[in-house]
Design a protein around this motif. Structure first.
Motif: not given
Ligand code: FMN
Length: 216
Positions: A90-91, A93, A55, A8-9, A154, A124, A58
């Motif tokens: 993906n992480t 919260g 935010s 999922y992204s 990241h 994440c 989710w």
């Molecule tokens: C609603 C939300 C909550 C998030 N919470 C966390 C978190 O608790 N810890 C973390 O390391 N990243 C968190 N992230 C960051 C995502 O894991 C990160 O940006 C990831 O690369 C997103 O992947 P995607 O682009 O495939 O969706 C969160 C992102 C979103 C959208």
């Protein structure tokens, strides 16, 4: 040998990583099927710029194990048996994202995982251990075998990546370069994380071959 690559992204990071894994799988001689998990109710769609309510909804939803209706693209990708599954989680919260959790708890996932080796990529900014623990738990409960799980993160430390991710989600451009005068890391998976994808994928698929056939 056939493998299914599931992701999922929201912001394209898991998608970019999954596409690189699919290329690595194909280069290793596997028949790779790339499948995107999406939210099937348009009311659930996440998009930038996020607001505080979304935010919170989710992030807390992920922490509470919230479920949403999901769909697969291509829709028939889960109808076959696979020799290995590569799952991108993906992480949100500190937990698996809501769509990934919705998939993990579904009967389709349970049927797919049963008797199948699974490799896990945690995508994440920084928090990965709890996400991997939950994914491993669900795969194993379904009778699957987690070959390995690794974080793909990241750049920047805890604070830099946190500030960059929050501000990126609330904007529509490529993100801030500075915060209160301090330089910020860029948003998205680090170059090092992306470079590790083919290597990890190759190791997973080699292990899956041994797992399935008992020999190479
Ligand atoms: C609603 C939300 C909550 C998030 N919470 C966390 C978190 O608790 N810890 C973390 O390391 N990243 C968190 N992230 C960051 C995502 O894991 C990160 O940006 C990831 O690369 C997103 O992947 P995607 O682009 O495939 O969706 C969160 C992102 C979103 C959208």
């Amino acid at each position: 040998m056939r493998c299914l690559i599931l992701y999922y992204s929201m912001t394209g990071q898991a998608e970019k990583a999954a596409m690189r894994a699919a290329q690595a799988a194909t280069d290793a001689g596997w028949d790779a099927t790339l499948c995107r998990i999406g939210m099937s109710d348009p009311a659930d769609a996440l998009a930038r710029p996020m607001n505080i309510a979304a935010s919170k909804k989710w992030t807390q939803g992920a922490q509470k194990g919230m479920m949403v209706p999901i769909a697969f693209d291509p829709p028939d990708a889960l109808d076959r048996r696979y020799d290995a599954i590569l799952l991108f989680s993906n992480t949100w919260g500190d937990h698996p994202s809501v769509p990934i959790r919705s998939f993990l708890e579904s009967d389709r996932a349970k049927a797919l995982f049963a008797g199948t080796p699974v490799g896990v990529y945690i995508v994440c900014r920084r928090l990965w251990q709890n996400n991997l623990r939950i994914v491993r738990d669900r795969v194993e409960q379904a009778g699957g075998h987690v070959l390995a799980g690794e974080p793909f993160m990241h750049p920047g430390g805890q604070w830099g990546s946190l500030i960059q991710t929050i501000t990126y989600l609330y904007r529509t451009d490529i993100g801030r370069t500075h915060f209160l005068g301090f330089p910020l890391p860029r948003y998205g998976l680090s170059d090092d994380a992306m470079a590790r994808i083919p290597l990890f994928t190759g190791e997973l698929l080699a292990a899956a071959m041994i797992d399935q056939k008992g020999h190479i």
